[in-house]
Write a protein that holds these residues in place. Structure first.
Motif: not given
Lengths: 668, 130
Positions: A625-627, A634-635, A637, A640-641, A643, A665-668
């Motif tokens: 679900s990359n924007s 980006e990592s 998903e 559901p989440f 890493r 971009q990084s996912q936090v």
């Protein structure tokens, strides 16, 4: 000049020294006599090389004399036994395709007035007692890289070798006849030599006429140095290479630069050097041991010993039916692998023959296979065991060079210098490589490009910052949708919703190599992939015309994926197939060979391994679900989440960070 | 977000957002993604008005995640995290600041265009300092 002799005892060294002295005298005379600039430069280069060789031989002589003296000193009793005397085998080390990028200021490019500032450069390479020089290249601001085409092979190198690479340059603008040195140049020379002479042996060897320092702080000269008017080379940069730098592909190394902008011989070096450093240890190329053996496989009939003639070479023990087969190049009856994973031990004495057997165990797949060897006499067995131990020792010393045989191209006889000047830049080259005819290639590219643009417009993505590099799609084999593997997702055919992309073209597609993002990334992370056991394939032809950092033109048609492709795919996935789960990128088929887990990516060449890793790791997500517009790796998903593991993420981060085109971009 | 002048003090309307991290295995996650940083190319930021703004922006919110629940929105610019200023950070520093293992909760100060608009229209031109 390619004169080299294997290192032989005393008298040979003396002969070599005499030879070099004669060469040097000849070079001096030539220098004094010649009038043309390029002749003078060549002669000066020869002079420099000869002097360096003489120094090296003299040091060698000194060392040998010292060793002789040391021998008379009794050894300490604490010295260990046999293991100490074991020496690793020597090997050939070859360096080729040296390329040193330059970094001209933009003012230089546009400065059209006045003379072009030109320098003559060459490289001096030293390993052990062998010293070689490359051809001389004239460099001016129209060149973006200094390229040396020579392949230089050092024949007797220890695994602990240190190869010193030095770049010498000499300003080639001025007149060199005696007494005509412009004062400004002379003062420049003297001031620059004065500043750096303390460090450099070479500066001590060539005292300039107006240099205030003639010997510097270097070791005193043993021979009178001829002071000849003429061009003098100065050390511009140097670096040292060792076993850790060896790899069967191009790598970038850092240079230590001496001198500064005020020296006449200065060139704006970027600070690195690219080259291919390969090694062939003798244990890989020569027969280390051979003899008659009797072999039986464990689990077989205990009485069925097969008589063979065994040859230990490289990573295998070849067992031929007869000794004559070896020369006749007949295929061996069978081959037993002898590599880092092999275990060899001596077994119990066979009650019948009273000779110990040797058991060799390997893991093939998940199974352990053991072969038992025996010989006719105890001495033979002992000698074979000794050979195996030596072989293991060699492999442990030469490390990555023993994984597979690296290819070394011997330097061909002197070719005339090519007419077209090399105008290549490391950073701006795009290569299309194809073995089909070009017109069909180009039309394919265009067709695919149209489809892709169509697709993109369908989805409505028009991220402005996405680079519009065109990616190639190159599956092999039939036209049916290809199952793609990635590390985590199962094998599933590409969804039929994407007709323009998925089956793509069944015929062989050209490689479209892409720009610097992969270049810098590949070189930095090569080591990551070098440990995979099957990743070396020395049979692939080297694309010598391409800058291999850029083009990943392995014949298996692996195409490097850029981060923007990742992004594109993830965008597409995210948009149309959220939760679909099984969409695979059809653009990344490893090859038609059996698809195996990532650790044995056999068909890939070293260079593209890195980018493949990137691809598979980023397509590992099931539901992305990359924007929109995200185009950094980006990592994913998961559900559901999830890493990604730190290793992969750090690898991705590193790559993404190195690519200036991306907005991270990084996912936090 | 608007009127960003490098080196000058920044005035912005901010909203406090408190996000409780969610434990996922051995990771604590917030459920959003950030982009930007002083080491990144600001021209590629789709959310910023001023393309020279190198601040940290929220680029994606995981639906149903902690950030979503706390009302963080995509396009928000993060000004502070737990008291630390985020306007002059590299991307990696920002990420690390958000993913401290010892912190269960992050309190963000974020700004977004709609906030400024809202305040501007309601206050008729002058809005309170941060």
């Amino acid at each position: 000049m390619y004169s080299s002799f294997p290192l032989l005892p005393d008298s040979d060294i003396q002969k070599k020294i005499d030879h070099e002295i004669r060469m040097r005298d000849g070079a001096c005379k030539l220098l004094a006599a010649c009038s043309q600039k390029d002749q003078a430069l060549e002669a000066s280069k020869s002079l420099q090389t000869c002097s360096t060789r003489i120094m090296a031989y003299m040091s060698e002589l000194q060392r040998m004399k010292e060793a002789q003296v040391m021998k008379k000193v009794p050894r300490r009793s604490s010295d260990a036994g046999p293991m100490d005397d074991r020496r690793p085998c020597k090997g050939k080390v070859a360096i080729s395709d040296l390329r040193i990028p330059l970094m001209w200021k933009d003012t230089e490019y546009f400065k059209n007035k006045g003379e072009l500032h030109r320098c003559a450069v060459f490289c001096l390479l030293q390993l052990g007692g062998e010293i070689f020089d490359t051809d001389m290249v004239i460099v001016d601001r129209t060149l973006t890289d200094i390229c040396f085409d020579n392949t230089i092979v050092f024949s007797e190198a220890n695994p602990g070798f240190e190869m010193r690479v030095e770049l010498y340059s000499c300003c080639s603008e001025d007149d060199y006849s005696a007494g005509n040195t412009p004062r400004k140049l002379a003062s420049k020379l003297s001031s620059s030599l004065g500043r750096s002479a303390g460090k450099k042996l070479r500066a001590a060897m060539d005292p300039g006429p107006c240099s205030p320092v003639s010997n510097g702080g270097a070791t005193p000269l043993l021979l009178p140095v001829p002071s000849v008017p003429g061009p003098k080379y100065h050390l511009l940069a140097h670096t040292t290479m060792s076993l850790t730098h060896i790899q069967d592909s191009f790598r970038t190394h850092d240079l230590t630069i001496s001198g500064n902008e005020e020296c006449s011989y200065w060139l704006p070096l970027y600070g690195s050097m690219c080259c291919r450093l390969a090694a062939q240890p003798h244990c890989m190329t020569q027969q280390m041991m051979s003899g008659c053996l009797k072999v039986k496989q464990l689990g077989g009939d205990p009485q069925s010993w097969t008589k063979v003639y065994g040859v230990l070479k490289g990573t295998s023990l070849f067992c031929y039916h007869r000794q004559e087969d070896v020369e006749a190049n007949v295929e061996p009856a069978f081959t037993i692998a002898i590599n880092k994973e092999t275990r060899i031990r001596a077994s119990e004495k066979d009650p019948q023959s009273k000779v110990q057997n040797i058991c060799i165990s390997n893991q093939y797949g998940g199974e352990e296979v053991t072969h038992t060897l025996t010989t006719d006499s105890r001495d033979d067995t002992h000698r074979w065991m000794e050979a195996f131990w030596q072989h293991f020792y060699d492999m442990s010393q030469w490390k990555q060079c023993c994984d597979d045989l690296m290819k070394i191209e011997l330097p061909s006889p002197r070719k005339p210098t090519p007419v077209t000047p090399k105008q290549g830049s490391l950073y701006h080259e795009m290569v299309i490589e194809s073995s089909d005819d070009l017109s069909s290639t180009v039309s394919d590219i265009l067709a695919r490009r149209m489809r892709e643009l169509e697709l993109r417009s369908q989805l409505g993505t028009s991220p402005t910052w996405m680079s519009s590099l065109f990616e190639e799609n190159n599956p092999k084999g039939a036209g049916r949708p290809r199952p793609c593997t990635s590390r985590f997702s199962g094998h599933s055919p590409c969804t039929p919703h994407r007709p323009p992309r998925s089956p793509a073209s069944p015929h062989r597609c050209p490689q479209l190599s892409l720009l610097s993002s992969d270049a810098s990334l590949t070189s930095d992370s090569d080591s990551h992939c070098s440990t995979s056991p099957c990743s070396h394939r020395h049979g692939w032809p080297d694309p010598s015309s391409n800058f291999s950092l850029l083009s990943s033109s392995s014949p298996s048609r692996m195409r490097p994926r850029t981060l923007s492709l990742d992004a594109k795919l993830s965008t597409l996935r995210g948009r149309g197939f959220r939760g679909g789960g099984t969409f695979q990128c059809s653009c990344q088929p490893p090859s038609s060979s059996p698809l195996t887990p990532i650790s044995s990516r056999s068909p890939l060449s070293q260079r593209s391994t890195q980018t493949t890793l990137s691809c598979s790791s980023s397509t590992s997500s099931n539901s992305s679900s990359n924007s929109e517009g995200s185009h950094s790796p980006e990592s994913s998903e998961g559900a559901p989440f999830s890493r990604p593991s730190p290793a992969r993420r750090s690898l991705r981060n590193l790559r993404a960070r190195l690519d200036p085109r991306n907005w991270l971009q990084s996912q936090v | 977000m608007s009127n960003f002048m490098p080196g000058q003090p920044l005035v912005a309307v901010v909203q406090r957002i408190e996000i409780k991290k969610l434990r996922q295995g051995e990771n604590l996650i917030l459920g959003f993604s950030i982009g930007g940083g002083i080491d990144q190319d600001p021209g590629q930021n789709p959310f910023s008005d001023d393309k020279a703004d190198k601040g940290i922006y929220v680029t994606r919110i995981t639906p149903g995640g902690p950030a979503d629940a706390a009302n963080l929105r995509m396009g928000d610019k993060i000004m502070q995290v737990n008291g630390y200023d985020m306007t002059m950070m590299t991307h990696d520093q920002a990420r690390k600041r958000l993913t401290q293992k010892k912190e269960d909760v992050v309190r963000l100060l974020v700004t977004r265009k709609s906030l400024e608009e809202a305040v501007k229209t309601s206050m008729g031109g002058c809005y309170p300092r941060q």
